[in-house]
Write an enzyme that holds these catalytic residues in place. Structure first.
Site, PDB file in Angstrom:
ATOM      1  N   LYS A 270       0.849  -1.195   0.000  1.00  0.00           N
ATOM      2  CA  LYS A 270       0.000   0.000   0.000  1.00  0.00           C
ATOM      3  C   LYS A 270       0.884   1.244   0.000  1.00  0.00           C
ATOM      4  CE  LYS A 270      -3.957   1.861   2.647  1.00  0.00           C
ATOM      5  NZ  LYS A 270      -4.805   1.607   3.831  1.00  0.00           N
ATOM      6  N   SER A 355      -9.606   1.512   2.924  1.00  0.00           N
ATOM      7  CA  SER A 355      -8.772   2.308   2.028  1.00  0.00           C
ATOM      8  C   SER A 355      -7.722   1.499   1.263  1.00  0.00           C
ATOM      9  CB  SER A 355      -8.052   3.399   2.831  1.00  0.00           C
ATOM     10  OG  SER A 355      -7.186   2.827   3.816  1.00  0.00           O
ATOM     11  N   SER A 379      -9.684  -1.008   7.075  1.00  0.00           N
ATOM     12  CA  SER A 379      -9.165  -0.677   5.755  1.00  0.00           C
ATOM     13  C   SER A 379      -8.534  -1.844   5.018  1.00  0.00           C
ATOM     14  CB  SER A 379      -8.142   0.460   5.861  1.00  0.00           C
ATOM     15  OG  SER A 379      -8.770   1.663   6.230  1.00  0.00           O
TER      16      SER A 379
END
Length: 706
Positions: A270, A355, A379
């Site tokens: 990420k 996310s 997330s």
């Protein structure tokens, strides 16, 4: 030669140097030691391969006489500058090739074509003009095997043929003259020495099969990432680095010096996790050009384990949101590819959650084996649920957060996504453990987790929280919840109990207030003067009209999204002197009440595990997201409680909705019982039998034609 002598003494009781059959020595030395090939340290590797080849040869005639092959022959017509170099004609060569195929029982030439080329030694043998024509001709012929009349096809040429000519049939067998001749000899080999000759001559193919497995896998990952580029999964790719790492990993495996179980596995990270010399943007214009000078602890441990970094994944700006919409675009759910009329350039599509949506999409689509994300309120688990993969948030402090660009220091946790629970466990065992660079990491020694071959769920008590039946829970999510509980009850004979966690309903409020306060504090650094994006100031027209406040406001207005700015404002409001006790301190008190509720449920032997929904519904369209006006919505209602209490939690793919979209369920266990939750997750996955998107025939067919 010592190693060769040992092999040949085992096979035929004669040393290699004294074998009278020169063809054996010629075949072996020519094809085993080209390209600077090094013999592995483990002598048993080649002995096992040779032995397997001999055993296969014994059964070869029986197996192959039953198999019918329809062969398409591609005869090359070389365009030499001088005609004197042509000692034969393509027509004669084609006739010879047809005769070779006719020699094999149950093989037949279904069609053939003579094609001109100048580059028989290049990776792509045919030009783009011929590629399209040949691809259509091969596809329409009904052939299941392709015979390219060339002495030896290289491994890269075979890959090129599959990519350019066999997109509609990637599993079609490809033969060159060498391999066809081997097939003929296999059919007629009767004596031990003849079979040995064939086995030795096949070593180049065995070698390619084993030697290039990691490199080939890496290249497939890169090619798939390129084909799915319009899904906005990656912000930055590291394809060249991954290929370099793959070759190094291949060498280690060939020498029996593999670092561990993750050596050669592909992964993504990420883009809010620091990577040395690789851009780390957090999905924001503010950090568009930020390149860290160090690796996060998790990245450092993975690279040292031999894992291959394919790229940095898209996310909601600074991890704030549940859509994965950033300055670099919005991540599209890979399940969009299954929609017959899906337009990659359309403005409406199913979202991937957030996310860590880019991480989930990279795993779900099969680009990589696993991905590393961050989980502050769900997330990792939210996008994993709606993209159809496994998302694991371990106990808070079990994995170092050093190098993670913080959102909320109280709740941030590094998470892992994968399609296979055993790979996820290998990753967890690699990156977990104390880290002197992170004061919040647990100081106790980490013991690697092992998945039990058989797990007894008879004594397991499954808790169903009474508070997890809120308004808005869809029928599809409720169905998935009931389905998962039914599996535990029917196949595991587990005891299902109802439990109450009264303060859990305040988890989202606690999460929202504390996160806003942390954002207000952590994001003070992003002023564009000391750090991050800096707006160009028009000093010619307004030389004295700028001060520190106006410059910071201009920098932030131009580089930070609405959600980020809203949280900064709300966080500063909560931290005002008149509001500090009413919001910030009260949220911490409620946080402790939630922790106490979980302690009561788990420590009083009410249950061993909670089974809950992971989301209110399946994924939704991007247009639905644009209609929402709330900065903090309810998407993390089911997941945020595990972050507030610091407990391990995992989402598992459960069922497909009526729209053929994945819906997951969540497991939550006691603090530091990551071993229990992973073993139960492994048991559930084996019983449930969910088909992952990366294995879906329709998905594979569509991306192969992309």
């Amino acid at each position: 030669m010592v190693f060769l002598n040992k092999i040949f003494k085992k096979i035929c009781q004669k040393p290699f140097s004294k074998l009278t059959s020169s063809p054996i020595r010629s075949i072996f030395t020519t094809h085993c030691f080209d390209n600077d090939f090094e013999i592995p340290l483990d002598e048993n590797l080649y002995w096992d391969n040779l032995q397997n080849s001999l055993e296969e040869s014994d059964q070869y005639t029986n197996k192959l006489t039953k198999a019918e092959k329809n062969v398409f022959i591609l005869q090359l017509k070389m365009q030499y500058r001088s005609k004197s170099r042509q000692s034969t004609t393509p027509e004669l060569q084609l006739a010879e090739s047809i005769s070779l195929v006719d020699t094999l029982d149950n093989w037949r030439v279904i069609d053939s074509h003579i094609v001109s080329t100048k580059r028989s030694h290049s990776r792509e043998i045919f030009g783009s003009g011929n590629q399209e024509m040949l691809s259509k001709k091969i596809a329409s012929s009904g052939a299941d095997s392709l015979f390219v009349v060339i002495d030896r096809l290289t491994n890269m040429q075979v890959k090129g043929l599959r990519t350019t000519l066999l997109g509609n049939n990637p599993n079609m067998a490809i033969y060159d003259r060498y391999k066809v001749v081997l097939e003929i000899f296999k059919r007629n080999a009767r004596s031990s020495i003849a079979k040995l000759q064939i086995a030795l001559a096949e070593i180049p193919y065995l070698r390619h099969r084993y030697e290039n497995k990691i490199v080939n896998s890496c290249i497939r990952s890169i090619n798939r990432a390129k084909k799915l580029e319009k899904l906005n999964i990656l912000i930055s790719d590291t394809f060249d680095l991954a290929e370099k790492q793959a070759f190094e990993s291949e060498k280690r495996w060939n020498k029996n010096l593999a670092i561990g179980r993750l050596d050669g596995r592909t992964f993504t990270v990420k883009d809010n996790i620091s990577t040395e010399s690789i851009r780390t943007t957090c999905g924001s214009k503010m950090l568009e050009n930020y390149t860290p000078s160090f690796n996060a602890t998790v990245v450092d441990r993975l690279l040292k384990s031999g894992s291959l970094l394919v790229g940095k994944t898209n996310l909601d700006e600074f991890g704030m949101g549940s859509v994965s919409s950033s300055y670099f675009g919005t991540v599209k759910n890979p399940y969009n590819v299954l929609i017959d009329d899906f337009d990659e350039d359309a403005n409406d599509f199913y979202i991937s959650g957030g996310s860590s949506g880019g991480s989930a999409a990279s795993v779900s689509s099969g680009i990589v084996d696993f991905s590393i994300g961050s989980d502050t309120g769900g997330s990792v688990r939210n996008p994993a649920s709606i993209c159809g993969c496994i998302g694991f948030k371990p106990t808070y402090g079990m994995i170092s957060r050093f190098g993670l660009i913080p959102l909320n220091n109280y709740l941030d946790t590094i998470g892992i996504m994968s399609r296979k629970i055993d790979v996820l466990v290998d990753v967890f065992n690699t990156i977990a453990g104390p880290d002197p660079n992170d004061a919040t990491s647990l100081k106790c020694e980490f013991k690697p987790i092992k998945l039990a071959d058989s797990f007894n769920t008879n004594e397991i008590k499954i808790g169903i929280p009474k508070e997890f039946f809120p308004n808005g829970l869809s029928e599809e999510s409720l169905k998935a919840w009931k389905h998962s509980v039914g599996i535990f009850e029917k196949f595991g004979n587990a005891k299902i109990v109802s439990v109450s966690i009264p303060n859990i309903i305040y988890s989202m409020s606690v999460y929202s207030v504390l996160t806003s306060c942390e954002v207000a504090s952590n994001f003070a650094r992003y002023d564009g003067i000391r750090y991050g994006y800096h707006s160009e100031l028009n000093l010619d027209t307004n030389p004295s009209g700028y001060n520190f406040e106006t410059v910071v406001r201009k920098n932030r207005d131009e580089s930070l999204g609405q959600v980020v700015r809203s949280r900064i404002v709300s966080g500063n409001y909560f931290l005002l002197k008149d509001n500090y006790e009413k919001y910030f301190l009260k949220s911490h008190k409620i946080k402790q009440l939630i922790v106490n509720d979980f302690l009561k449920v788990f420590n009083d032997d009410q249950c061993d595990l909670l089974v809950t929904p992971s989301c209110f519904n399946e994924t939704f369209k991007y247009s639905h997201f644009l209609k929402q006006s709330q900065v903090f919505d309810e998407k993390d209602f089911f997941t945020s409680c595990a972050n507030v209490a610091g407990l391990p939690a995992i989402t598992l793919p459960c069922i497909l909705s009526q729209n053929s979209l994945p819906i997951g369920i969540q497991l939550i266990s006691k603090w530091k019982r990551d071993d229990l939750i992973l073993n139960i997750a492994n048991w559930f996955i084996n019983k449930n039998g969910f088909e992952f998107l990366a294995d879906n025939d329709k998905f594979l067919h569509k991306i192969s034609n992309n």
